[in-house]
Motif scaffolding. Structure first.
Motif, PDB file in Angstrom:
ATOM      1  N   PRO A 194      -3.532   7.636  -4.998  1.00  0.00           N
ATOM      2  CA  PRO A 194      -4.184   7.612  -3.695  1.00  0.00           C
ATOM      3  C   PRO A 194      -5.164   6.446  -3.543  1.00  0.00           C
ATOM      4  CG  PRO A 194      -4.982   9.468  -5.008  1.00  0.00           C
ATOM      5  CD  PRO A 194      -3.859   8.833  -5.771  1.00  0.00           C
ATOM      6  N   LYS A 195      -5.549   5.829  -4.647  1.00  0.00           N
ATOM      7  CA  LYS A 195      -6.481   4.703  -4.599  1.00  0.00           C
ATOM      8  C   LYS A 195      -5.873   3.460  -3.952  1.00  0.00           C
ATOM      9  CE  LYS A 195      -9.045   6.267  -8.608  1.00  0.00           C
ATOM     10  NZ  LYS A 195      -9.332   6.014 -10.020  1.00  0.00           N
ATOM     11  N   ALA A 196      -4.543   3.426  -3.820  1.00  0.00           N
ATOM     12  CA  ALA A 196      -3.881   2.269  -3.202  1.00  0.00           C
ATOM     13  C   ALA A 196      -4.374   2.042  -1.773  1.00  0.00           C
ATOM     14  CB  ALA A 196      -2.368   2.449  -3.218  1.00  0.00           C
ATOM     15  N   MET A 197      -4.796   3.102  -1.096  1.00  0.00           N
ATOM     16  CA  MET A 197      -5.278   2.963   0.276  1.00  0.00           C
ATOM     17  C   MET A 197      -6.579   2.176   0.367  1.00  0.00           C
ATOM     18  SD  MET A 197      -6.954   6.642   1.270  1.00  0.00           S
ATOM     19  CE  MET A 197      -5.676   7.664   0.600  1.00  0.00           C
ATOM     20  N   LEU A 198      -7.231   1.960  -0.757  1.00  0.00           N
ATOM     21  CA  LEU A 198      -8.512   1.267  -0.763  1.00  0.00           C
ATOM     22  C   LEU A 198      -8.370  -0.255  -0.799  1.00  0.00           C
ATOM     23  CD1 LEU A 198     -10.411   3.615  -3.238  1.00  0.00           C
ATOM     24  CD2 LEU A 198     -10.343   3.704  -0.731  1.00  0.00           C
ATOM     25  N   LYS A 206      -1.597  -3.517 -13.559  1.00  0.00           N
ATOM     26  CA  LYS A 206      -0.749  -2.473 -12.982  1.00  0.00           C
ATOM     27  C   LYS A 206      -0.582  -2.692 -11.475  1.00  0.00           C
ATOM     28  CE  LYS A 206      -0.469   2.587 -12.616  1.00  0.00           C
ATOM     29  NZ  LYS A 206      -0.727   2.954 -11.236  1.00  0.00           N
ATOM     30  N   GLY A 207      -1.671  -3.018 -10.797  1.00  0.00           N
ATOM     31  CA  GLY A 207      -1.607  -3.266  -9.359  1.00  0.00           C
ATOM     32  C   GLY A 207      -0.735  -4.455  -9.013  1.00  0.00           C
ATOM     33  N   VAL A 208      -0.826  -5.524  -9.796  1.00  0.00           N
ATOM     34  CA  VAL A 208       0.009  -6.713  -9.589  1.00  0.00           C
ATOM     35  C   VAL A 208       1.478  -6.354  -9.766  1.00  0.00           C
ATOM     36  CG1 VAL A 208       0.683  -8.907 -10.669  1.00  0.00           C
ATOM     37  CG2 VAL A 208      -1.716  -8.475 -10.131  1.00  0.00           C
ATOM     38  N   ARG A 209       1.789  -5.685 -10.877  1.00  0.00           N
ATOM     39  CA  ARG A 209       3.176  -5.329 -11.181  1.00  0.00           C
ATOM     40  C   ARG A 209       3.780  -4.471 -10.073  1.00  0.00           C
ATOM     41  NH1 ARG A 209       2.399  -3.580 -15.899  1.00  0.00           N
ATOM     42  NH2 ARG A 209       1.987  -1.419 -15.327  1.00  0.00           N
ATOM     43  N   GLU A 210       3.061  -3.423  -9.664  1.00  0.00           N
ATOM     44  CA  GLU A 210       3.583  -2.529  -8.637  1.00  0.00           C
ATOM     45  C   GLU A 210       3.670  -3.217  -7.276  1.00  0.00           C
ATOM     46  OE1 GLU A 210       1.186   1.015  -8.862  1.00  0.00           O
ATOM     47  OE2 GLU A 210       2.129   1.624 -10.756  1.00  0.00           O
ATOM     48  N   SER A 211       2.718  -4.062  -6.957  1.00  0.00           N
ATOM     49  CA  SER A 211       2.751  -4.782  -5.680  1.00  0.00           C
ATOM     50  C   SER A 211       3.975  -5.688  -5.606  1.00  0.00           C
ATOM     51  CB  SER A 211       1.479  -5.610  -5.500  1.00  0.00           C
ATOM     52  OG  SER A 211       0.345  -4.784  -5.430  1.00  0.00           O
ATOM     53  N   LEU A 212       4.252  -6.391  -6.683  1.00  0.00           N
ATOM     54  CA  LEU A 212       5.411  -7.281  -6.688  1.00  0.00           C
ATOM     55  C   LEU A 212       6.718  -6.502  -6.706  1.00  0.00           C
ATOM     56  CD1 LEU A 212       4.056 -10.190  -8.892  1.00  0.00           C
ATOM     57  CD2 LEU A 212       4.465 -10.191  -6.420  1.00  0.00           C
ATOM     58  N   GLU A 213       6.737  -5.349  -7.361  1.00  0.00           N
ATOM     59  CA  GLU A 213       7.921  -4.481  -7.289  1.00  0.00           C
ATOM     60  C   GLU A 213       8.210  -4.107  -5.837  1.00  0.00           C
ATOM     61  OE1 GLU A 213       7.080  -1.067  -9.731  1.00  0.00           O
ATOM     62  OE2 GLU A 213       7.300  -2.183 -11.600  1.00  0.00           O
ATOM     63  N   ALA A 214       7.166  -3.895  -5.070  1.00  0.00           N
ATOM     64  CA  ALA A 214       7.317  -3.475  -3.671  1.00  0.00           C
ATOM     65  C   ALA A 214       7.889  -4.583  -2.792  1.00  0.00           C
ATOM     66  CB  ALA A 214       5.972  -3.006  -3.113  1.00  0.00           C
ATOM     67  N   ARG A 217       0.830  -1.211   0.000  1.00  0.00           N
ATOM     68  CA  ARG A 217       0.000   0.000   0.000  1.00  0.00           C
ATOM     69  C   ARG A 217       0.864   1.260   0.000  1.00  0.00           C
ATOM     70  NH1 ARG A 217      -3.881  -3.540   2.286  1.00  0.00           N
ATOM     71  NH2 ARG A 217      -2.947  -3.568   4.347  1.00  0.00           N
ATOM     72  N   TYR A 218       1.943   1.267   0.784  1.00  0.00           N
ATOM     73  CA  TYR A 218       2.834   2.421   0.823  1.00  0.00           C
ATOM     74  C   TYR A 218       3.435   2.675  -0.561  1.00  0.00           C
ATOM     75  CZ  TYR A 218       6.715   5.493   1.888  1.00  0.00           C
ATOM     76  OH  TYR A 218       7.580   6.538   1.878  1.00  0.00           O
ATOM     77  N   TYR A 219       3.934   1.623  -1.190  1.00  0.00           N
ATOM     78  CA  TYR A 219       4.510   1.735  -2.529  1.00  0.00           C
ATOM     79  C   TYR A 219       3.456   2.253  -3.513  1.00  0.00           C
ATOM     80  CZ  TYR A 219       7.407   0.273  -6.535  1.00  0.00           C
ATOM     81  OH  TYR A 219       8.175   0.229  -7.678  1.00  0.00           O
ATOM     82  N   GLY A 220       2.269   1.693  -3.426  1.00  0.00           N
ATOM     83  CA  GLY A 220       1.184   2.108  -4.309  1.00  0.00           C
ATOM     84  C   GLY A 220       0.754   3.546  -4.090  1.00  0.00           C
ATOM     85  N   LEU A 221       0.773   3.994  -2.844  1.00  0.00           N
ATOM     86  CA  LEU A 221       0.379   5.372  -2.539  1.00  0.00           C
ATOM     87  C   LEU A 221       1.321   6.393  -3.167  1.00  0.00           C
ATOM     88  CD1 LEU A 221      -0.828   5.085   1.141  1.00  0.00           C
ATOM     89  CD2 LEU A 221      -2.163   5.964  -0.795  1.00  0.00           C
ATOM     90  N   GLN A 222       2.530   5.997  -3.472  1.00  0.00           N
ATOM     91  CA  GLN A 222       3.462   6.890  -4.160  1.00  0.00           C
ATOM     92  C   GLN A 222       3.027   7.100  -5.613  1.00  0.00           C
ATOM     93  OE1 GLN A 222       5.701   8.096  -1.864  1.00  0.00           O
ATOM     94  NE2 GLN A 222       4.580   6.635  -0.613  1.00  0.00           N
ATOM     95  N   ARG A 223       2.101   6.266  -6.096  1.00  0.00           N
ATOM     96  CA  ARG A 223       1.658   6.302  -7.480  1.00  0.00           C
ATOM     97  C   ARG A 223       0.202   6.717  -7.641  1.00  0.00           C
ATOM     98  NH1 ARG A 223       5.642   3.811  -6.112  1.00  0.00           N
ATOM     99  NH2 ARG A 223       7.341   3.202  -7.450  1.00  0.00           N
TER     100      ARG A 223
END
Length: 162
Positions: free
Chosen positions: A107-111, A132-140, A99-105
């Motif tokens: 604000p919907k990551a908090m959901l 996109k969510g899968v890719r960024e989550s795994l990057e994190a 979620r932290y990684y996603g929030l840098q991209r």
């Protein structure tokens, strides 16, 4: 190489009405250190998700189970609820990092309601349903994941040494 399972929650995907792109993205993101031995698409049904997670962890015993889909606010989004009921230990740092990684991209990551936990010797991580969510989550999480999996599988000593 870590034995890995992928479980996709999608009503349309399970009916063959939508092609699964998030599973393909998971496989692509994992790279060479992970071997996908199991892949399945099932509908967003809590009891079925619980049964499938238990089967994967208890019978197939992969080091890692990645789920995709069902982590939002919709009434059909029950993946975290099903996961919570079958895990033995919660691992809060993983979804926090995602979620932290996603929030840098966005604000919907908090959901995201995604969770992570352990059942037996399997680490389970809920991922979003979008590519996109899968890719960024795994990057994190991938940079730290191998150490955690080694500890869980008994192949490494505890963190914080040295």
């Amino acid at each position: 190489m870590y034995k890995t399972a992928i479980l996709i929650m999608s009503d349309k995907g399970a009916r063959g009405e939508r092609q699964d792109e998030s599973g393909r993205q998971i496989k692509e993101s994992l790279g060479l250190s992970y071997r996908v031995d199991y892949y399945k698409i099932i509908p967003d049904e809590k009891e079925q998700i619980m049964a499938e997670i238990c089967y994967i962890c208890d019978q197939l015993a992969p080091a890692l189970l990645l789920t995709s889909g069902g982590t939002g606010f919709s009434s059909r989004d029950v993946t975290p609820d099903a996961t919570r009921e079958v895990i033995e230990k919660i691992v809060p740092g993983i979804p926090e990092a995602i979620r932290y990684y996603g929030l840098q991209r966005t604000p919907k990551a908090m959901l995201s309601r995604a969770i992570a936990g352990i059942r037996g010797k399997t680490l389970i991580i809920n991922l979003p349903g979008s590519v996109k969510g899968v890719r960024e989550s795994l990057e994190a999480v991938l940079p730290a994941l191998s150490h955690g999996l080694d500890i869980l599988q008994g192949a490494a000593s505890e963190c914080g040494q040295g």
